[in-house]
Write an enzyme that holds these catalytic residues in place. Structure first.
Site, PDB file in Angstrom:
ATOM      1  N   PRO A 152       0.820  -1.214   0.000  1.00  0.00           N
ATOM      2  CA  PRO A 152       0.000   0.000   0.000  1.00  0.00           C
ATOM      3  C   PRO A 152       0.853   1.263   0.000  1.00  0.00           C
ATOM      4  O   PRO A 152       1.834   1.364   0.747  1.00  0.00           O
ATOM      5  CB  PRO A 152      -0.792  -0.106   1.308  1.00  0.00           C
ATOM      6  CG  PRO A 152      -0.709  -1.523   1.726  1.00  0.00           C
ATOM      7  CD  PRO A 152       0.587  -2.023   1.190  1.00  0.00           C
TER       8      PRO A 152
ATOM      9  N   LEU B 129      -0.532  21.531   3.996  1.00  0.00           N
ATOM     10  CA  LEU B 129       0.219  22.772   3.973  1.00  0.00           C
ATOM     11  C   LEU B 129       1.462  22.644   4.834  1.00  0.00           C
ATOM     12  O   LEU B 129       1.473  21.925   5.834  1.00  0.00           O
ATOM     13  CB  LEU B 129      -0.640  23.927   4.486  1.00  0.00           C
ATOM     14  CG  LEU B 129      -1.837  24.289   3.610  1.00  0.00           C
ATOM     15  CD1 LEU B 129      -2.659  25.387   4.272  1.00  0.00           C
ATOM     16  CD2 LEU B 129      -1.387  24.722   2.223  1.00  0.00           C
ATOM     17  N   GLU B 130       2.501  23.338   4.437  1.00  0.00           N
ATOM     18  CA  GLU B 130       3.744  23.333   5.200  1.00  0.00           C
ATOM     19  C   GLU B 130       3.505  23.925   6.577  1.00  0.00           C
ATOM     20  O   GLU B 130       2.524  24.620   6.804  1.00  0.00           O
ATOM     21  CB  GLU B 130       4.806  24.152   4.467  1.00  0.00           C
ATOM     22  CG  GLU B 130       4.457  25.623   4.321  1.00  0.00           C
ATOM     23  CD  GLU B 130       5.428  26.398   3.476  1.00  0.00           C
ATOM     24  OE1 GLU B 130       6.464  25.856   3.067  1.00  0.00           O
ATOM     25  OE2 GLU B 130       5.141  27.575   3.217  1.00  0.00           O
ATOM     26  N   GLY B 131       4.427  23.604   7.486  1.00  0.00           N
ATOM     27  CA  GLY B 131       4.357  24.229   8.800  1.00  0.00           C
ATOM     28  C   GLY B 131       4.299  23.254   9.958  1.00  0.00           C
ATOM     29  O   GLY B 131       4.406  23.670  11.104  1.00  0.00           O
ATOM     30  N   ARG B 132       4.132  21.959   9.684  1.00  0.00           N
ATOM     31  CA  ARG B 132       4.121  20.989  10.785  1.00  0.00           C
ATOM     32  C   ARG B 132       5.542  20.650  11.200  1.00  0.00           C
ATOM     33  O   ARG B 132       6.462  20.693  10.399  1.00  0.00           O
ATOM     34  CB  ARG B 132       3.420  19.699  10.353  1.00  0.00           C
ATOM     35  CG  ARG B 132       1.909  19.642  10.515  1.00  0.00           C
ATOM     36  CD  ARG B 132       1.221  20.718   9.804  1.00  0.00           C
ATOM     37  NE  ARG B 132      -0.237  20.581   9.844  1.00  0.00           N
ATOM     38  CZ  ARG B 132      -0.986  20.845   8.807  1.00  0.00           C
ATOM     39  NH1 ARG B 132      -0.438  21.200   7.663  1.00  0.00           N
ATOM     40  NH2 ARG B 132      -2.285  20.773   8.905  1.00  0.00           N
TER      41      ARG B 132
END
EC number: 5.3.2.-
Length: 61
Positions: free
Chosen positions: A2, A9-12
């Site tokens: 799998p 969105l970026e930022g984590r």
């Protein structure tokens, strides 16, 4: 084998991405019966100025 793609969105933080990958992998193993070593997770991060909702770029918020 799998393959799962997560677009966000970026930022984590790296810790948040690791937790996400762990949970997604766990869910795939539980629901498909695939072995954990066969689950592949891709994270595709988008810049906030490459994503819009209702005509507004996320970078404008």
């Amino acid at each position: 084998m799998p393959y799962v793609t997560v677009k966000m969105l970026e930022g984590r933080t790296d810790e948040q991405k690791k937790a996400l990958v762990d949970k997604v992998t766990e869910a795939v193993v539980e629901t498909t019966g695939a072995s954990v070593d066969k689950v592949v997770v891709f994270i595709e991060e988008m810049k906030k100025n490459h994503y819009a909702v209702a005509g507004k770029l996320e970078s404008e918020k």
